[in-house]
Write a protein that holds these residues in place. Sequence first.
Motif, short mmCIF file in Angstrom:
data_model
loop_
_atom_site.label_atom_id
_atom_site.label_comp_id
_atom_site.label_asym_id
_atom_site.label_seq_id
_atom_site.Cartn_x
_atom_site.Cartn_y
_atom_site.Cartn_z
N PRO A 89 41.50 45.29 38.65
CA PRO A 89 40.33 45.67 40.17
C PRO A 89 40.97 44.93 41.72
CG PRO A 89 39.08 45.71 38.33
CD PRO A 89 40.73 45.09 37.82
N VAL A 90 41.44 43.77 41.00
CA VAL A 90 41.60 42.50 42.18
C VAL A 90 43.41 42.94 42.64
CG1 VAL A 90 41.98 39.74 42.76
CG2 VAL A 90 40.41 41.06 41.01
N ILE A 91 43.93 42.97 41.64
CA ILE A 91 44.90 43.53 42.01
C ILE A 91 44.77 44.96 43.34
CG2 ILE A 91 47.71 44.34 40.89
CD1 ILE A 91 47.42 41.70 40.32
N GLN A 92 44.49 46.23 42.68
CA GLN A 92 44.23 47.21 43.00
C GLN A 92 43.09 46.58 44.54
OE1 GLN A 92 44.39 49.99 42.62
NE2 GLN A 92 44.98 50.71 40.56
N GLU A 93 42.98 45.72 44.76
CA GLU A 93 42.06 45.41 45.69
C GLU A 93 42.73 45.08 47.08
OE1 GLU A 93 38.69 42.88 45.25
OE2 GLU A 93 38.99 42.09 47.17
#
Length: 305
Positions: free
Chosen positions: A221-225
């Motif tokens: 999720p952090v990479i996606q964000e």
Amino acid sequence: MAPPTHFKLNNGSQIPAVGLGTWRSEPGQVRQAVSFALKNGYSHIDAALIYGNEHEVGQGIKDSGVPRENIFITSKLWNTHQPNVAEGLQKTLDAFGTDYLDLYLIHWPVRLVPNESSDLLPVNPDGTRSVDRSWDQSETWRQMEEVYKAGKVKAIGVANWSIPYLEELKKKWTVVPAVNQVELHPFLPQHALKEWCDKHGILLEAYSPLGSQGAPLMSDPVIQEIANKNNISAATVLISYHINRGVVVLPKSITENRIISNGQVVALPDEDMKVLNGLAAQGKAKRINTPLFGWDLGFDDWYKQ
Ligand SMILES: NC(=O)c1ccc[n+]([C@@H]2O[C@H](COP(=O)([O-])OP(=O)(O)OC[C@H]3O[C@@H](n4cnc5c(N)ncnc54)[C@H](OP(=O)(O)O)[C@@H]3O)[C@@H](O)[C@H]2O)c1
């Protein structure tokens, strides 16, 4: 500022910042992938004898029509060839149909002793790997220095070497390794190893930048964000991360549109680099590749971060 397209090695030569990985690129797929990459902006191929596809990689290089001198080719000495570097290197040169490599690495700081079970991945009768722990890695490095001085390879380096192994090698080296190729990504940033290598003029190369087969890190999720915020793909975040911290990156793909998009690198804002550099310390530390030979290889104390 645009991210660099090349880095300088400690022997003065230039290395393209992105290279096409070829591990698990099957014969029958890798030829086309290599040729396509070279015709579409790549000039750096990362190969290894143990991948079992160097002949097809060589065919892909020829198919591309790109002159040999415009391509940076890396390969790796397999563990069973440690006592005879020149012989291992010759197998690779023959497979590629070239008379020199741009970079040759010791694949692991481990010698395997071939036996009747296998020439390349031998096991003992009890099923453990046939490792020769008494083998002196500085002897392998001495032979690497010989093939380097003979001009058969333009640069030499190592892969999967952690700081204790490098400290040991340092006592004997006369040529400083140009490169250390290790698993690197935001979940395994290896800050201590990077600092050590920077101090000694050794360039790091990032393998498994997407988390290896199936690119599992892309769904974090952090990479996606960060990807959404910058209007880029998660793969571009994971690939650009390395170049923004001065590290060569080696994404593998046999898929044409991915080969193209993986070559597109962006400058990431400092705030995002800070987040990416801190993910492991915040509980996401993860090592994807489990070495067959020992837990201490190629990794700093990631599990303590
Ligand atoms: N020195 C060593 O011991 C060592 C160890 C491991 C790796 N390496 C080198 O480093 C290279 C890269 O590491 P790796 O092969 O482990 O893994 P990787 O590059 O992290 O990931 C490769 C996987 O991601 C997929 N992929 C690639 N680009 C993608 C994209 N844009 N979107 C979605 N999926 C994507 C690929 O699928 P498709 O191919 O199907 O597109 C493949 O399944 C290797 O190929 C090898 O050259 C060296």
